[in-house]
Scaffold this motif. Structure first.
Motif, PDB file in Angstrom:
ATOM      1  N   ALA A   1       0.838  -1.207   0.000  1.00 36.96           N
ATOM      2  CA  ALA A   1       0.000   0.000   0.000  1.00 36.96           C
ATOM      3  C   ALA A   1       0.870   1.253   0.000  1.00 36.96           C
ATOM      4  O   ALA A   1       0.547   2.247  -0.674  1.00 36.96           O
ATOM      5  CB  ALA A   1      -0.927  -0.009   1.214  1.00 36.96           C
TER       6      ALA A   1
ATOM      7  N   SER B   1       1.063   4.247  -2.892  1.00 34.70           N
ATOM      8  CA  SER B   1       0.918   5.688  -2.628  1.00 34.70           C
ATOM      9  C   SER B   1       2.068   6.481  -3.251  1.00 34.70           C
ATOM     10  O   SER B   1       1.860   7.562  -3.809  1.00 34.70           O
ATOM     11  CB  SER B   1       0.846   5.950  -1.122  1.00 34.70           C
ATOM     12  OG  SER B   1       2.094   5.705  -0.497  1.00 34.70           O
TER      13      SER B   1
ATOM     14  N   PHE C   1      -5.829  -3.200   4.149  1.00 36.81           N
ATOM     15  CA  PHE C   1      -5.171  -2.279   3.223  1.00 36.81           C
ATOM     16  C   PHE C   1      -5.720  -2.399   1.802  1.00 36.81           C
ATOM     17  O   PHE C   1      -5.358  -1.592   0.938  1.00 36.81           O
ATOM     18  CB  PHE C   1      -3.652  -2.505   3.240  1.00 36.81           C
ATOM     19  CG  PHE C   1      -3.001  -2.017   4.499  1.00 36.81           C
ATOM     20  CD1 PHE C   1      -2.707  -0.676   4.682  1.00 36.81           C
ATOM     21  CD2 PHE C   1      -2.711  -2.901   5.518  1.00 36.81           C
ATOM     22  CE1 PHE C   1      -2.131  -0.223   5.860  1.00 36.81           C
ATOM     23  CE2 PHE C   1      -2.124  -2.458   6.704  1.00 36.81           C
ATOM     24  CZ  PHE C   1      -1.833  -1.113   6.872  1.00 36.81           C
TER      25      PHE C   1
ATOM     26  N   VAL D   1      -7.444   0.731   1.011  1.00 36.39           N
ATOM     27  CA  VAL D   1      -6.516   1.778   0.575  1.00 36.39           C
ATOM     28  C   VAL D   1      -6.205   1.615  -0.902  1.00 36.39           C
ATOM     29  O   VAL D   1      -6.185   2.589  -1.669  1.00 36.39           O
ATOM     30  CB  VAL D   1      -5.217   1.725   1.410  1.00 36.39           C
ATOM     31  CG1 VAL D   1      -4.232   2.787   0.932  1.00 36.39           C
ATOM     32  CG2 VAL D   1      -5.523   1.908   2.893  1.00 36.39           C
TER      33      VAL D   1
ATOM     34  N   TYR E   1      -6.970   4.232  -4.008  1.00 33.36           N
ATOM     35  CA  TYR E   1      -5.975   4.739  -4.974  1.00 33.36           C
ATOM     36  C   TYR E   1      -6.376   4.384  -6.404  1.00 33.36           C
ATOM     37  O   TYR E   1      -6.121   5.156  -7.337  1.00 33.36           O
ATOM     38  CB  TYR E   1      -4.586   4.190  -4.654  1.00 33.36           C
ATOM     39  CG  TYR E   1      -3.852   5.015  -3.632  1.00 33.36           C
ATOM     40  CD1 TYR E   1      -3.413   6.304  -3.933  1.00 33.36           C
ATOM     41  CD2 TYR E   1      -3.612   4.526  -2.356  1.00 33.36           C
ATOM     42  CE1 TYR E   1      -2.754   7.080  -2.990  1.00 33.36           C
ATOM     43  CE2 TYR E   1      -2.949   5.298  -1.400  1.00 33.36           C
ATOM     44  CZ  TYR E   1      -2.535   6.570  -1.731  1.00 33.36           C
ATOM     45  OH  TYR E   1      -1.885   7.347  -0.788  1.00 33.36           O
TER      46      TYR E   1
END
Length: 211
Positions: free
Chosen positions: A66, A70, A97, A100, A104
């Protein structure tokens, strides 16, 4: 002079010794069952610690992926980020995650102007926060509005009421949608409501311009 032991103490010792012999006799008669029980307890303990270690390992590895996603997103390396997003969803589907990663994925699609309402749904089913879901619901309604699917817009955002932080912005979207469908009178009523109750100058200005 040596203190004489009380009969009660002797009785207690005899009783305890008797219980020990009884226990050993029980074990002897049920030795296979006793050994199986010990093995089962050992296996359960080992399984517990393995599960705990495995779960921690999953969290560590998925959090690392993750973080890489990012960084790639910040560097606008969308293709590499999407590969890691797919890897995270495939190899660690139960990791928190994954939320997440999906977020994204939405951001990448938004930047590339490829996002769809179905993409929003994929994240919403994983969120427990009603407030966050309300924000995503409004954005989904906006995507329908952008695609000129005004009926779907109104149907999507109708669940957003005063309980949610984005109630005024959802009302604004509703008013613009009603304008597009020819319901100018109803749209003006909503703009008047926004002008009266909004705490934000931005929405008040929008309402004034459309009255």
């Amino acid at each position: 002079m040596e203190k004489k032991k009380l009969p009660l103490e002797q009785d207690v010792d005899i009783e305890f010794e008797y219980k020990v012999y009884m226990f050993l006799d029980f074990v002897k008669k049920n030795i296979k069952l006793f050994i199986a029980g010990i093995i089962l307890i050992i296996l359960l303990i080992v399984a517990f610690f393995y599960y705990k270690h495995h779960k921690q390992e999953i969290l560590n590895k998925s959090s690392s992926i993750a973080y890489q996603i990012s960084k790639l997103y910040q560097d606008k390396k969308y293709e590499e980020a999407e590969k890691l997003i797919n890897k995270l969803k495939k190899e660690y589907p139960d990791s928190p995650f994954v939320k997440v990663a999906i977020a994204y994925d939405l951001l990448i699609k938004k930047d590339q102007n490829k996002i769809t309402p179905d993409d929003i749904n994929k994240l919403q089913v994983r969120l427990n926060s009603q407030q966050l879901n309300a924000g995503l619901t409004e954005y989904k309604g906006y995507l329908y509005y952008k695609n000129k699917e005004y009926g779907k817009t109104l149907n999507t955002i109708k669940t957003i009421d005063q309980r949610y932080y984005n109630y005024i912005s959802a009302l604004t979207l509703k008013a613009f949608t009603l304008q597009k469908t020819g319901n100018s009178s109803e749209a003006k009523n909503i703009f008047n409501e926004i002008l009266q109750f909004s705490k934000y100058d931005y929405f008040k200005l929008l309402a004034k311009e459309n009255l």
